[in-house]
Scaffold this motif. Sequence first.
Motif, PDB file in Angstrom:
ATOM      1  N   GLY A  23      22.795  39.249  29.413  1.00 49.57           N
ATOM      2  CA  GLY A  23      21.671  38.351  29.651  1.00 49.57           C
ATOM      3  C   GLY A  23      20.567  38.494  28.629  1.00 49.57           C
ATOM      4  O   GLY A  23      19.965  37.492  28.202  1.00 49.57           O
ATOM      5  N   VAL A  24      20.274  39.725  28.232  1.00 48.93           N
ATOM      6  CA  VAL A  24      19.218  39.956  27.244  1.00 48.93           C
ATOM      7  C   VAL A  24      19.592  39.335  25.907  1.00 48.93           C
ATOM      8  O   VAL A  24      18.784  38.654  25.269  1.00 48.93           O
ATOM      9  N   LYS A  84      30.260  34.074  23.133  1.00 45.63           N
ATOM     10  CA  LYS A  84      31.451  34.926  23.149  1.00 45.63           C
ATOM     11  C   LYS A  84      31.094  36.363  23.534  1.00 45.63           C
ATOM     12  O   LYS A  84      31.811  37.006  24.313  1.00 45.63           O
ATOM     13  N   THR A  85      29.991  36.863  22.994  1.00 42.47           N
ATOM     14  CA  THR A  85      29.546  38.215  23.353  1.00 42.47           C
ATOM     15  C   THR A  85      29.258  38.300  24.847  1.00 42.47           C
ATOM     16  O   THR A  85      29.645  39.256  25.524  1.00 42.47           O
ATOM     17  N   PHE A  86      28.575  37.291  25.367  1.00 35.76           N
ATOM     18  CA  PHE A  86      28.264  37.231  26.796  1.00 35.76           C
ATOM     19  C   PHE A  86      29.547  37.292  27.623  1.00 35.76           C
ATOM     20  O   PHE A  86      29.673  38.081  28.565  1.00 35.76           O
ATOM     21  N   GLU A  87      30.516  36.434  27.283  1.00 38.69           N
ATOM     22  CA  GLU A  87      31.756  36.380  28.055  1.00 38.69           C
ATOM     23  C   GLU A  87      32.490  37.711  28.038  1.00 38.69           C
ATOM     24  O   GLU A  87      32.985  38.185  29.070  1.00 38.69           O
ATOM     25  N   GLY A 131      22.716  35.949  40.236  1.00 38.87           N
ATOM     26  CA  GLY A 131      21.741  36.184  39.180  1.00 38.87           C
ATOM     27  C   GLY A 131      21.803  35.057  38.172  1.00 38.87           C
ATOM     28  O   GLY A 131      22.744  34.266  38.146  1.00 38.87           O
ATOM     29  N   GLY A 132      20.811  34.990  37.321  1.00 43.88           N
ATOM     30  CA  GLY A 132      20.772  33.914  36.338  1.00 43.88           C
ATOM     31  C   GLY A 132      22.004  33.835  35.466  1.00 43.88           C
ATOM     32  O   GLY A 132      22.448  32.750  35.081  1.00 43.88           O
ATOM     33  N   CYS A 133      22.588  34.984  35.144  1.00 47.11           N
ATOM     34  CA  CYS A 133      23.760  34.997  34.265  1.00 47.11           C
ATOM     35  C   CYS A 133      24.985  34.371  34.928  1.00 47.11           C
ATOM     36  O   CYS A 133      25.922  33.967  34.239  1.00 47.11           O
TER      37      CYS A 133
END
Length: 451
Positions: free
Chosen positions: A113-114, A214-217, A245-247
Amino acid sequence: MPDIWMAGRGMEPIGKMDGEKLGSIFTAPSLWYSQALPMTVTLDGRSYPAVGVMHQLAHASAAFYQSSFDAAPVLAHDNGNPVRRRNKYVGGMLFYGEGHRLSPIWTAPIAAGVIYSLCAQTIGLGRDAGPGKLMGLSAYGSPSMFDERYIGDVEMLAPIYLTKGRIRSLKSENVQTVVGWFQEVERRAVELGLDIHAGALSPLGKDLAATAQKTFEELVLYALRRLQLMLTKTGRMSPNLCLSGGCALNCPANAPADIDRALAAAAGEFEIETGIDLAERAAADLAEDKVVALFQGRSESGPRALGQRSLLADPRQTGNWARVNGLKSRELWRPFAPATLSERLRDNFDGGPADSPHMLFNYRVRSRDLGAVTHVDGSARTQTVAPGSGPFRDVIEAFDRRTGMPVVLNTSLNGPGEPICETPEHALAFLRRTAADVLYVENNRIRRRSA
């Protein structure tokens, strides 16, 4: 908070602990005590008894208690800092819900998320609405700056995440958590000749969005695999999962599981081929005059079907005009748009601008071989599809190789009075109730079973 949450451990120790020790965490009352605290709230001069609920527990409760599950694990995470700051922990958390009880079981200190939020701010999309805009922008770029070394939790990867140094493109109070990631992104951007100060629609902006996605996933999948390992070791593994959560609003990250689940549920009803060559098989189907539905990747934003959620047919067969209109229960006089390889636009169309990626201009049709997409006045609302546009471009290229025609009939993947299909289940329902011949969900080919 209990010392266990402040011990600086990430999710890696889950792999080293035995099932009995892990199992005791699910019922340890001490882990619950700090999650809901009695308090008094004063409103308009009157005092009321209340309960203060920890941030991630509130997220987890919203998902689990509104689900239909009797028992389910929960991953709750947002863009909170995933490391300890000023004696508190505000990162993601893993919970386990059973009946009316929802208990914290582990921290989930991932930087998904960050990273996502800061990338949106970096290219000028804003802080609050920025992540949603970044999700849409990510489809236009390539994850050219992705680095798999950063896939893990921040506690485990502190030596490369929490480095010291200066970041030229970013100013934020949360950046120290992911300073190492941004330094690596900047280094790779310079190598690729990208301007690190450019805006959202620049090559840097598009690639940064795709890299962040891609990093998030991959970070979310890492956390879920650790959760899966914990559930397996303790005998609590099930098909249920809650995300909050927002993510949890990130649609692309949620879709791999959605597709697998939808196809598994439909296996008895449809013939499903997995791992196929999408472009070649879809082009072959079109050349055989099949009506092809495409459900690929992220859905488009806006009023046009641009290849991610599309219904395709051979534009050379004049009868496909009435055929596809009938399939969608539209008025038979309504025209369809041709989608063409951008560099071959002038092979078949005159007038209009040299580029029309959003299907917004009329052209005069030059070719007599495009009866299914030529309106009665000789015009067509043409869409140009540029190189690098993804699976849709690949399908048109393969159709051109087979037929010598760099054009397909393209309309939206939806029935009468319906929104465009957003989920795999919606796409399967469309195939179930219409005369479409074949559906491609990612690289899965789906047909109704023969009688």
